[in-house]
Design an enzyme around this catalytic site. Structure first.
Site, mmCIF file in Angstrom:
data_model
loop_
_atom_site.group_PDB
_atom_site.id
_atom_site.type_symbol
_atom_site.label_atom_id
_atom_site.label_comp_id
_atom_site.label_asym_id
_atom_site.label_seq_id
_atom_site.Cartn_x
_atom_site.Cartn_y
_atom_site.Cartn_z
ATOM 1 N N GLY A 5 -84.540 -10.594 50.281
ATOM 2 C CA GLY A 5 -83.234 -10.692 49.638
ATOM 3 C C GLY A 5 -83.030 -11.847 48.677
ATOM 4 O O GLY A 5 -82.198 -11.777 47.786
ATOM 5 N N GLU A 41 -81.575 -18.711 51.243
ATOM 6 C CA GLU A 41 -81.213 -17.434 51.874
ATOM 7 C C GLU A 41 -80.201 -16.692 50.993
ATOM 8 O O GLU A 41 -79.443 -17.302 50.243
ATOM 9 C CB GLU A 41 -80.652 -17.737 53.281
ATOM 10 C CG GLU A 41 -80.240 -16.549 54.108
ATOM 11 C CD GLU A 41 -81.326 -15.527 54.393
ATOM 12 O OE1 GLU A 41 -81.888 -14.984 53.432
ATOM 13 O OE2 GLU A 41 -81.568 -15.233 55.577
ATOM 14 N N ASP A 42 -80.215 -15.378 51.073
ATOM 15 C CA ASP A 42 -79.278 -14.600 50.254
ATOM 16 C C ASP A 42 -77.872 -14.583 50.849
ATOM 17 O O ASP A 42 -76.888 -14.802 50.157
ATOM 18 C CB ASP A 42 -79.793 -13.163 50.033
ATOM 19 C CG ASP A 42 -80.142 -12.434 51.330
ATOM 20 O OD1 ASP A 42 -80.063 -13.040 52.423
ATOM 21 O OD2 ASP A 42 -80.494 -11.231 51.264
ATOM 22 N N ASP A 75 -74.506 -13.974 57.539
ATOM 23 C CA ASP A 75 -73.514 -13.053 58.093
ATOM 24 C C ASP A 75 -73.160 -13.564 59.497
ATOM 25 O O ASP A 75 -72.322 -14.439 59.641
ATOM 26 C CB ASP A 75 -74.153 -11.655 58.077
ATOM 27 C CG ASP A 75 -73.218 -10.530 58.450
ATOM 28 O OD1 ASP A 75 -72.045 -10.593 58.097
ATOM 29 O OD2 ASP A 75 -73.672 -9.563 59.094
ATOM 30 N N THR A 76 -73.843 -13.087 60.523
ATOM 31 C CA THR A 76 -73.560 -13.605 61.874
ATOM 32 C C THR A 76 -74.141 -15.003 62.081
ATOM 33 O O THR A 76 -73.717 -15.733 62.968
ATOM 34 C CB THR A 76 -74.164 -12.689 62.955
ATOM 35 O OG1 THR A 76 -75.582 -12.670 62.791
ATOM 36 C CG2 THR A 76 -73.627 -11.279 62.860
ATOM 37 N N GLY A 77 -75.154 -15.346 61.284
ATOM 38 C CA GLY A 77 -75.824 -16.632 61.439
ATOM 39 C C GLY A 77 -77.056 -16.565 62.333
ATOM 40 O O GLY A 77 -77.801 -17.539 62.449
ATOM 41 N N THR A 114 -79.891 -14.744 62.043
ATOM 42 C CA THR A 114 -81.186 -14.739 61.350
ATOM 43 C C THR A 114 -81.573 -16.140 60.890
ATOM 44 O O THR A 114 -82.687 -16.608 61.149
ATOM 45 C CB THR A 114 -81.127 -13.784 60.132
ATOM 46 O OG1 THR A 114 -80.769 -12.482 60.593
ATOM 47 C CG2 THR A 114 -82.454 -13.733 59.410
ATOM 48 N N LYS A 120 -70.396 -15.087 54.940
ATOM 49 C CA LYS A 120 -69.282 -14.277 55.473
ATOM 50 C C LYS A 120 -68.763 -14.967 56.735
ATOM 51 O O LYS A 120 -69.143 -14.583 57.844
ATOM 52 C CB LYS A 120 -69.797 -12.890 55.881
ATOM 53 C CG LYS A 120 -70.062 -11.910 54.775
ATOM 54 C CD LYS A 120 -70.348 -10.536 55.424
ATOM 55 C CE LYS A 120 -71.271 -9.705 54.611
ATOM 56 N NZ LYS A 120 -71.730 -8.491 55.314
ATOM 57 N N PHE A 158 -69.722 -5.144 52.960
ATOM 58 C CA PHE A 158 -71.160 -5.056 52.736
ATOM 59 C C PHE A 158 -71.428 -5.121 51.246
ATOM 60 O O PHE A 158 -70.910 -4.325 50.472
ATOM 61 C CB PHE A 158 -71.745 -3.788 53.351
ATOM 62 C CG PHE A 158 -73.225 -3.923 53.581
ATOM 63 C CD1 PHE A 158 -73.714 -4.503 54.744
ATOM 64 C CD2 PHE A 158 -74.133 -3.515 52.607
ATOM 65 C CE1 PHE A 158 -75.081 -4.660 54.939
ATOM 66 C CE2 PHE A 158 -75.495 -3.676 52.800
ATOM 67 C CZ PHE A 158 -75.971 -4.243 53.971
ATOM 68 N N ARG A 210 -81.172 -3.703 44.764
ATOM 69 C CA ARG A 210 -81.556 -5.112 44.604
ATOM 70 C C ARG A 210 -81.541 -5.529 43.137
ATOM 71 O O ARG A 210 -81.373 -6.703 42.814
ATOM 72 C CB ARG A 210 -82.959 -5.355 45.173
ATOM 73 C CG ARG A 210 -83.084 -5.193 46.690
ATOM 74 C CD ARG A 210 -84.421 -5.772 47.155
ATOM 75 N NE ARG A 210 -84.794 -5.353 48.502
ATOM 76 C CZ ARG A 210 -84.382 -5.949 49.630
ATOM 77 N NH1 ARG A 210 -83.583 -6.981 49.576
ATOM 78 N NH2 ARG A 210 -84.797 -5.516 50.807
HETATM 79 P P1 IMP Z 1 -77.207 -12.362 60.085
HETATM 80 O O1 IMP Z 1 -78.341 -12.567 61.037
HETATM 81 O O2 IMP Z 1 -76.131 -11.500 60.688
HETATM 82 O O3 IMP Z 1 -76.647 -13.663 59.533
HETATM 83 O O4 IMP Z 1 -77.743 -11.465 58.919
HETATM 84 C C1 IMP Z 1 -78.323 -11.966 57.784
HETATM 85 C C2 IMP Z 1 -79.141 -10.892 57.111
HETATM 86 O O5 IMP Z 1 -78.509 -9.606 57.189
HETATM 87 C C3 IMP Z 1 -79.259 -11.203 55.643
HETATM 88 O O6 IMP Z 1 -80.406 -11.987 55.378
HETATM 89 C C4 IMP Z 1 -79.319 -9.826 55.018
HETATM 90 O O7 IMP Z 1 -80.663 -9.374 55.001
HETATM 91 C C5 IMP Z 1 -78.527 -8.949 55.947
HETATM 92 N N1 IMP Z 1 -77.133 -8.772 55.490
HETATM 93 C C6 IMP Z 1 -76.008 -9.198 56.098
HETATM 94 N N2 IMP Z 1 -74.912 -8.856 55.428
HETATM 95 C C7 IMP Z 1 -75.350 -8.200 54.331
HETATM 96 C C8 IMP Z 1 -74.675 -7.589 53.210
HETATM 97 O O8 IMP Z 1 -73.437 -7.599 53.056
HETATM 98 N N3 IMP Z 1 -75.472 -7.015 52.288
HETATM 99 C C9 IMP Z 1 -76.830 -6.994 52.372
HETATM 100 N N4 IMP Z 1 -77.504 -7.551 53.398
HETATM 101 C C10 IMP Z 1 -76.762 -8.141 54.371
HETATM 102 MG MG MG Z 2 -82.093 -11.330 54.092
#
Ligand code: IMP
Ligand code: MG
Length: 171
Positions: free
Chosen positions: A41, A95-96, A99-101, A103, A127, A148, A161
């Site tokens: 990403g 990082e792109d 979201d939840t944090g 990853t 987010k 999203f 992308r």
């Molecule tokens: P987390 O572990 O929930 O923070 O998710 C992070 C990963 O989920 C990012 O690196 C993205 O690959 C994917 N992701 C989360 N939200 C989006 C979105 O709105 N669009 C595209 N990818 C997303």
């Molecule tokens: Mg990603």
């Protein structure tokens, strides 16, 4: 074709990247820096941001894949590892989106084990309404609502992308 509503334009992204690039250049002035691009990403973000940083940098790539499912599990599979050691280096993770944090927390813990001199996080998007694990984001592009988004490196099912802007996808 899904409906994509433009959210952040290419011009807005470029302007913000210039600001972040200046902040990064100032904070790491006189030091060496390794940008760690989280694939896939962040590939466009990293390429553009790098050109707004005016101190010496090296760039490495960490390929990751979150395990399948609609909700992030935070269990990240490494599909491509860094090619150089980061021991005693100043590392900036690119990082792109956070979201939840889950990853980024997993990636941060993994890279900390390699004993870098310092490690910080730069994320294009955040987010905050979705936070499950609080993350200190040292450099942040934009804060967005719970939606999203695709484009500028971000995908939905590996598509979109290549869009030059960031848009909200209505599935
Ligand atoms: P987390 O572990 O929930 O923070 O998710 C992070 C990963 O989920 C990012 O690196 C993205 O690959 C994917 N992701 C989360 N939200 C989006 C979105 O709105 N669009 C595209 N990818 C997303
Ligand atoms: Mg990603």
């Amino acid at each position: 074709m899904a409906n994509i509503i433009p959210l952040i334009s290419a011009e807005q992204i470029n302007f913000r990247l210039h600001e972040i690039g200046q902040d990064i250049s100032a904070i790491y002035s006189g030091k060496s820096l390794v940008l760690v691009c989280i694939l896939k990403g962040s590939f466009i973000f990293t390429a553009d941001l790098a050109r707004h940083i005016n101190i010496p940098i090296s760039i490495d790539f960490l390929g990751t894949k979150s395990y399948e499912g609609s909700e992030s599990s935070g269990i990240v599979q490494i599909t491509h590892d860094l090619t150089s050691s980061i021991k005693d280096k100043n590392v900036l993770i690119i990082e792109d989106i956070i979201d939840t944090g889950l990853t980024i927390t997993h990636i941060l813990n993994l890279l900390k084990l390699r004993e870098p001199e310092s490690i910080r996080i730069c994320s294009l998007l955040h987010k905050p309404s979705r936070t499950k694990v609080p993350v200190k984001i040292d450099f942040r592009g934009f804060t967005i609502d719970d939606q999203f988004v695709v484009g500028y490196g971000l995908d939905y099912d590996e598509q979109y992308r290549n869009l030059p802007f960031i848009g909200s996808i209505r599935k």
